[in-house]
Design a protein around this motif. Structure first.
Motif, PDB file in Angstrom:
ATOM      1  N   ARG A  56       0.833  -1.212   0.000  1.00  0.00           N
ATOM      2  CA  ARG A  56       0.000   0.000   0.000  1.00  0.00           C
ATOM      3  C   ARG A  56       0.863   1.255   0.000  1.00  0.00           C
ATOM      4  N   GLU A  57       1.935   1.230   0.782  1.00  0.00           N
ATOM      5  CA  GLU A  57       2.797   2.407   0.888  1.00  0.00           C
ATOM      6  C   GLU A  57       3.656   2.626  -0.357  1.00  0.00           C
ATOM      7  N   GLN A  58       3.937   1.570  -1.108  1.00  0.00           N
ATOM      8  CA  GLN A  58       4.815   1.664  -2.277  1.00  0.00           C
ATOM      9  C   GLN A  58       4.087   2.013  -3.564  1.00  0.00           C
ATOM     10  N   VAL A  59       2.801   1.732  -3.641  1.00  0.00           N
ATOM     11  CA  VAL A  59       2.073   1.923  -4.900  1.00  0.00           C
ATOM     12  C   VAL A  59       0.975   2.961  -4.709  1.00  0.00           C
ATOM     13  N   THR A  60       1.040   4.012  -5.478  1.00  0.00           N
ATOM     14  CA  THR A  60       0.047   5.075  -5.430  1.00  0.00           C
ATOM     15  C   THR A  60      -1.335   4.523  -5.762  1.00  0.00           C
ATOM     16  N   GLY A  61      -2.294   4.849  -4.914  1.00  0.00           N
ATOM     17  CA  GLY A  61      -3.681   4.466  -5.169  1.00  0.00           C
ATOM     18  C   GLY A  61      -4.125   3.187  -4.505  1.00  0.00           C
ATOM     19  N   VAL A  62      -3.191   2.374  -3.994  1.00  0.00           N
ATOM     20  CA  VAL A  62      -3.604   1.169  -3.268  1.00  0.00           C
ATOM     21  C   VAL A  62      -4.186   1.618  -1.932  1.00  0.00           C
ATOM     22  N   SER A  63      -5.413   1.175  -1.666  1.00  0.00           N
ATOM     23  CA  SER A  63      -6.047   1.574  -0.411  1.00  0.00           C
ATOM     24  C   SER A  63      -6.156   0.422   0.586  1.00  0.00           C
ATOM     25  N   GLU A  64      -6.350  -0.800   0.086  1.00  0.00           N
ATOM     26  CA  GLU A  64      -6.519  -1.937   0.979  1.00  0.00           C
ATOM     27  C   GLU A  64      -6.076  -3.211   0.275  1.00  0.00           C
ATOM     28  N   SER A  65      -5.842  -4.247   1.073  1.00  0.00           N
ATOM     29  CA  SER A  65      -5.503  -5.540   0.490  1.00  0.00           C
ATOM     30  C   SER A  65      -5.822  -6.640   1.486  1.00  0.00           C
ATOM     31  N   ALA A  66      -5.940  -7.844   0.946  1.00  0.00           N
ATOM     32  CA  ALA A  66      -6.207  -9.011   1.780  1.00  0.00           C
ATOM     33  C   ALA A  66      -5.499 -10.216   1.184  1.00  0.00           C
ATOM     34  N   VAL A  87      -7.108  -3.615  -3.520  1.00  0.00           N
ATOM     35  CA  VAL A  87      -8.137  -2.654  -3.881  1.00  0.00           C
ATOM     36  C   VAL A  87      -7.483  -1.285  -3.978  1.00  0.00           C
ATOM     37  N   GLY A  88      -7.781  -0.595  -5.072  1.00  0.00           N
ATOM     38  CA  GLY A  88      -7.232   0.737  -5.269  1.00  0.00           C
ATOM     39  C   GLY A  88      -8.293   1.702  -5.745  1.00  0.00           C
ATOM     40  N   ASP A  89      -7.992   2.969  -5.628  1.00  0.00           N
ATOM     41  CA  ASP A  89      -8.928   3.987  -6.086  1.00  0.00           C
ATOM     42  C   ASP A  89      -8.737   4.238  -7.584  1.00  0.00           C
ATOM     43  N   GLU A  90      -9.451   5.201  -8.111  1.00  0.00           N
ATOM     44  CA  GLU A  90      -9.393   5.506  -9.551  1.00  0.00           C
ATOM     45  C   GLU A  90      -7.985   5.912  -9.990  1.00  0.00           C
ATOM     46  N   GLY A  91      -7.186   6.439  -9.068  1.00  0.00           N
ATOM     47  CA  GLY A  91      -5.828   6.854  -9.382  1.00  0.00           C
ATOM     48  C   GLY A  91      -4.783   5.767  -9.217  1.00  0.00           C
ATOM     49  N   LEU A  92      -5.213   4.517  -9.085  1.00  0.00           N
ATOM     50  CA  LEU A  92      -4.270   3.416  -8.893  1.00  0.00           C
ATOM     51  C   LEU A  92      -3.245   3.371 -10.018  1.00  0.00           C
ATOM     52  N   ASP A  93      -1.993   3.322  -9.635  1.00  0.00           N
ATOM     53  CA  ASP A  93      -0.886   3.196 -10.581  1.00  0.00           C
ATOM     54  C   ASP A  93      -0.755   1.720 -10.959  1.00  0.00           C
ATOM     55  N   LEU A  94      -1.469   1.308 -12.013  1.00  0.00           N
ATOM     56  CA  LEU A  94      -1.479  -0.099 -12.415  1.00  0.00           C
ATOM     57  C   LEU A  94      -0.099  -0.585 -12.834  1.00  0.00           C
ATOM     58  N   ALA A  95       0.663   0.253 -13.519  1.00  0.00           N
ATOM     59  CA  ALA A  95       2.023  -0.138 -13.911  1.00  0.00           C
ATOM     60  C   ALA A  95       2.894  -0.342 -12.668  1.00  0.00           C
ATOM     61  N   GLY A  96       2.781   0.569 -11.710  1.00  0.00           N
ATOM     62  CA  GLY A  96       3.530   0.431 -10.461  1.00  0.00           C
ATOM     63  C   GLY A  96       3.093  -0.807  -9.683  1.00  0.00           C
TER      64      GLY A  96
END
Length: 129
Positions: free
Chosen positions: A18-28, A98-107
């Motif tokens: 989450r901290e390394q990739v812009t837009g990641v908000s949560e994960s499981a 889970v990421g928001d609309e600004g998720l950096d998919l390449a990152g």
């Protein structure tokens, strides 16, 4: 179920993603059967996401097989304002991001490989002998 030390290591890995990739908000992280192993989540219900992720991965694998696409790497879902990525972690677990609309998919594609390797190693270390 992972030990306390293992659970903490799993959550640390999810938090680092989450901290390394812009837009990641949560994960499981869950088993392929849909049982929750660890989560870095505030807004979603991790147990529900774990169960739904198992179904999503299963359907994705079947679709890849039917389409002749080879081994499934991940399933990406885009909805209004959200991205959901479900990825295999070895044969027994899966990671849902889970990421928001600004998720950096390449990152995310760059960093998720390292996270999956780390998660797999932690789970292997915790496996019964």
């Amino acid at each position: 179920m992972p030990s306390g030390h293992t659970s903490a290591s799993l959550v640390e890995t999810l938090t680092a993603l989450r901290e390394q990739v812009t837009g990641v908000s949560e994960s499981a992280l869950s088993t392929v059967d849909g049982l929750l192993l660890a989560a870095d989540a505030d807004a979603f219900h991790p147990e529900s996401v774990a169960a739904l992720s198992a179904t999503t991965l299963s359907i994705g694998r079947r679709m890849a097989l039917e389409a002749g696409g080879g081994a499934l790497r991940d399933v990406v879902i885009r909805s209004a304002g959200r991205h959901i990525v479900v990825r295999s972690v070895g044969e027994r677990a899966l990671l849902t991001v889970v990421g928001d609309e600004g998720l950096d998919l390449a990152g995310l594609r760059r960093e998720v490989h390292h996270a999956v390797e780390r998660l797999a190693a932690i789970l292997a270390d915790d496996a019964p002998a």
